[in-house]
Scaffold this motif. Structure first.
Motif, mmCIF file in Angstrom:
data_model
loop_
_atom_site.group_PDB
_atom_site.id
_atom_site.type_symbol
_atom_site.label_atom_id
_atom_site.label_comp_id
_atom_site.label_asym_id
_atom_site.label_seq_id
_atom_site.Cartn_x
_atom_site.Cartn_y
_atom_site.Cartn_z
ATOM 1 N N THR A 134 79.548 67.001 29.344
ATOM 2 C CA THR A 134 79.336 66.539 30.710
ATOM 3 C C THR A 134 78.281 67.408 31.389
ATOM 4 O OG1 THR A 134 81.592 65.686 30.946
ATOM 5 C CG2 THR A 134 80.407 66.195 32.968
ATOM 6 N N LEU A 135 77.258 66.767 31.892
ATOM 7 C CA LEU A 135 76.248 67.464 32.682
ATOM 8 C C LEU A 135 76.739 67.539 34.117
ATOM 9 C CD1 LEU A 135 73.415 68.670 33.123
ATOM 10 C CD2 LEU A 135 72.583 66.328 33.490
ATOM 11 N N CYS A 136 76.911 68.741 34.611
ATOM 12 C CA CYS A 136 77.379 68.941 35.988
ATOM 13 C C CYS A 136 76.166 69.208 36.871
ATOM 14 C CB CYS A 136 78.366 70.102 36.053
ATOM 15 S SG CYS A 136 78.972 70.429 37.729
ATOM 16 N N ALA A 137 75.856 68.264 37.739
ATOM 17 C CA ALA A 137 74.738 68.399 38.669
ATOM 18 C C ALA A 137 75.273 68.780 40.039
ATOM 19 C CB ALA A 137 73.954 67.095 38.754
ATOM 20 N N THR A 138 74.582 69.685 40.713
ATOM 21 C CA THR A 138 75.026 70.107 42.041
ATOM 22 C C THR A 138 73.965 69.813 43.087
ATOM 23 O OG1 THR A 138 74.160 72.350 41.708
ATOM 24 C CG2 THR A 138 76.472 71.954 41.117
ATOM 25 N N ARG A 161 66.687 60.508 38.251
ATOM 26 C CA ARG A 161 66.251 59.861 37.015
ATOM 27 C C ARG A 161 65.910 60.891 35.940
ATOM 28 N NH1 ARG A 161 62.389 55.238 39.827
ATOM 29 N NH2 ARG A 161 64.085 53.838 40.458
ATOM 30 N N LYS A 162 65.323 61.989 36.365
ATOM 31 C CA LYS A 162 65.001 63.044 35.406
ATOM 32 C C LYS A 162 66.264 63.649 34.810
ATOM 33 C CE LYS A 162 62.148 65.890 33.333
ATOM 34 N NZ LYS A 162 61.256 65.411 32.250
ATOM 35 N N MET A 163 67.343 63.616 35.573
ATOM 36 C CA MET A 163 68.604 64.208 35.127
ATOM 37 C C MET A 163 69.084 63.603 33.817
ATOM 38 S SD MET A 163 72.094 64.500 37.386
ATOM 39 C CE MET A 163 72.142 62.720 37.689
ATOM 40 N N LYS A 164 68.808 62.308 33.605
ATOM 41 C CA LYS A 164 69.309 61.667 32.389
ATOM 42 C C LYS A 164 68.666 62.259 31.138
ATOM 43 C CE LYS A 164 66.112 57.702 32.308
ATOM 44 N NZ LYS A 164 66.028 56.234 32.381
ATOM 45 N N ASP A 165 67.469 62.850 31.294
ATOM 46 C CA ASP A 165 66.832 63.495 30.148
ATOM 47 C C ASP A 165 67.548 64.779 29.745
ATOM 48 O OD1 ASP A 165 64.896 61.515 30.158
ATOM 49 O OD2 ASP A 165 63.534 62.655 31.442
ATOM 50 N N HIS A 166 68.376 65.295 30.649
ATOM 51 C CA HIS A 166 69.097 66.543 30.387
ATOM 52 C C HIS A 166 70.558 66.289 29.992
ATOM 53 C CE1 HIS A 166 65.906 69.163 32.186
ATOM 54 N NE2 HIS A 166 65.612 68.015 32.780
ATOM 55 N N MET A 167 70.976 65.030 30.067
ATOM 56 C CA MET A 167 72.370 64.706 29.761
ATOM 57 C C MET A 167 72.624 64.789 28.260
ATOM 58 S SD MET A 167 74.501 61.308 30.908
ATOM 59 C CE MET A 167 73.702 60.232 29.727
ATOM 60 N N PRO A 168 73.716 65.429 27.847
ATOM 61 C CA PRO A 168 74.019 65.491 26.421
ATOM 62 C C PRO A 168 74.149 64.098 25.809
ATOM 63 C CG PRO A 168 75.406 67.008 27.660
ATOM 64 C CD PRO A 168 74.689 66.158 28.667
ATOM 65 N N THR A 169 73.824 63.976 24.539
ATOM 66 C CA THR A 169 73.950 62.696 23.845
ATOM 67 C C THR A 169 75.387 62.199 23.920
ATOM 68 O OG1 THR A 169 72.178 63.345 22.330
ATOM 69 C CG2 THR A 169 73.616 61.531 21.637
ATOM 70 N N PHE A 225 66.964 51.515 36.383
ATOM 71 C CA PHE A 225 66.037 51.491 35.254
ATOM 72 C C PHE A 225 66.676 52.126 34.021
ATOM 73 C CE2 PHE A 225 63.572 51.323 39.110
ATOM 74 C CZ PHE A 225 62.686 50.281 38.855
ATOM 75 N N GLY A 226 67.847 51.618 33.679
ATOM 76 C CA GLY A 226 68.467 52.008 32.429
ATOM 77 C C GLY A 226 69.182 53.341 32.437
ATOM 78 N N PHE A 227 69.746 53.742 33.597
ATOM 79 C CA PHE A 227 70.508 54.992 33.609
ATOM 80 C C PHE A 227 71.796 54.783 32.819
ATOM 81 C CE2 PHE A 227 73.183 58.411 35.081
ATOM 82 C CZ PHE A 227 72.288 59.455 35.193
ATOM 83 N N PRO A 228 72.063 55.615 31.815
ATOM 84 C CA PRO A 228 73.208 55.372 30.933
ATOM 85 C C PRO A 228 74.531 55.857 31.535
ATOM 86 C CG PRO A 228 72.055 57.327 30.209
ATOM 87 C CD PRO A 228 71.273 56.773 31.383
ATOM 88 N N GLY A 229 75.548 55.034 31.415
ATOM 89 C CA GLY A 229 76.889 55.472 31.743
ATOM 90 C C GLY A 229 77.231 55.528 33.212
ATOM 91 N N ASP A 230 78.493 55.861 33.458
ATOM 92 C CA ASP A 230 78.991 55.990 34.815
ATOM 93 C C ASP A 230 78.681 57.387 35.352
ATOM 94 O OD1 ASP A 230 80.016 53.470 34.451
ATOM 95 O OD2 ASP A 230 82.043 54.165 33.985
#
Length: 253
Positions: free
Chosen positions: A35-39, A79-87, A205-210
């Motif tokens: 889980t990527l935790c964004a603040t 949107r950039k955050m999704k590039d940092h989200m674990p697979t 634009f294709g953001f994956p997941g909830d």
């Protein structure tokens, strides 16, 4: 700290909060390791302990935030955050303003470690929010002109802009202590509206997941005491950025 739950009965220590939140996320299939935790928290040093506590639980962290806790990174940062989200991972966002409590229980002020405890601007907490509230109050009363964007201070301009719709509400506070108590709730409302717009636009634009979002107010206390968090929203948004419902029923002011 004796005054924290006077500010809100829902105030909980970081340890208490982080014993509940991961367990609730686990029920949704969110693993701390993926889980990527964004603040979205203010840059004030008083807020770093919460970020540290979150990073101790979640493997990956990311910042969306700016002054007073507003997600000023906007849609681009989301949107950039999704590039940092674990697979095959998930997104968990923690946001909200903060408010200080001094040793004598004064709201909007805090005793800072290493700084002599004298009354003055250095004790304001949150300074950005309080300065913004003062500015919009002067505009609301006709004592100042409209807001002007200063290229050397753009973030403060946006804090003032988002707070401007709440000027009349804050003006109706019965005294200064009440205004300092009302201010973080107004900030949270403004931040929630902004973050919801960012999540929706950023998910087109294709953001994956909830996305799970925890919103509340940090209460900063004097050195030697633990800080608190008042959880007021714990919400789920689907992959299209639409609100899907609250994840707990007992987050009330």
């Amino acid at each position: 700290f004796p005054f924290a739950r006077d500010l809100s009965p829902a105030a909980t220590t970081y340890n208490e909060m982080l014993s509940y939140i991961p367990a609730r996320l686990n029920q949704l299939g969110y693993s701390p390791s993926t889980t990527l935790c964004a603040t979205s928290l203010c840059g004030d040093e008083m807020n770093r302990p919460l970020e540290q506590a979150l990073s101790d639980v979640f493997t990956q962290t990311y910042s969306l935030g700016g002054l007073a806790g507003f997600p000023l990174g906007g849609v681009t940062a989301f949107r950039k955050m999704k590039d940092h989200m674990p697979t095959d991972g998930s997104i968990f966002i923690v946001y909200g303003p903060h408010v200080g409590l001094s040793q004598d229980g004064r709201i909007g002020h805090v005793d800072r470690k290493g700084i002599r405890a004298v009354e003055g601007e250095h004790t304001l907490c949150c300074r950005s929010a309080i300065l913004a509230a003062n500015q919009v109050a002067q505009i609301h009363r006709g004592e100042a002109g409209g807001l002007e964007l200063d290229p050397l201070d753009p973030s403060q301009y946006y804090v003032e802009s988002y707070l401007m719709p709440f000027a009349e509400r804050l003006e109706q506070s019965r005294d200064e202590a009440s205004r300092m108590m009302d201010l973080p709730y107004a900030l949270l409302e403004a931040q929630t509206e902004l973050l919801e717009r960012i999540i929706y636009e950023g998910s087109q634009f294709g953001f994956p997941g909830d996305v799970v979002v925890l919103g509340g107010i940090q209460i900063n206390t004097p050195p030697g005491y633990v800080d608190y968090y008042v959880p007021l929203r714990f919400d789920l948004y689907d992959s299209e950025g639409q609100f899907s419902g609250s994840l707990f029923e007992d987050c009330q002011q």
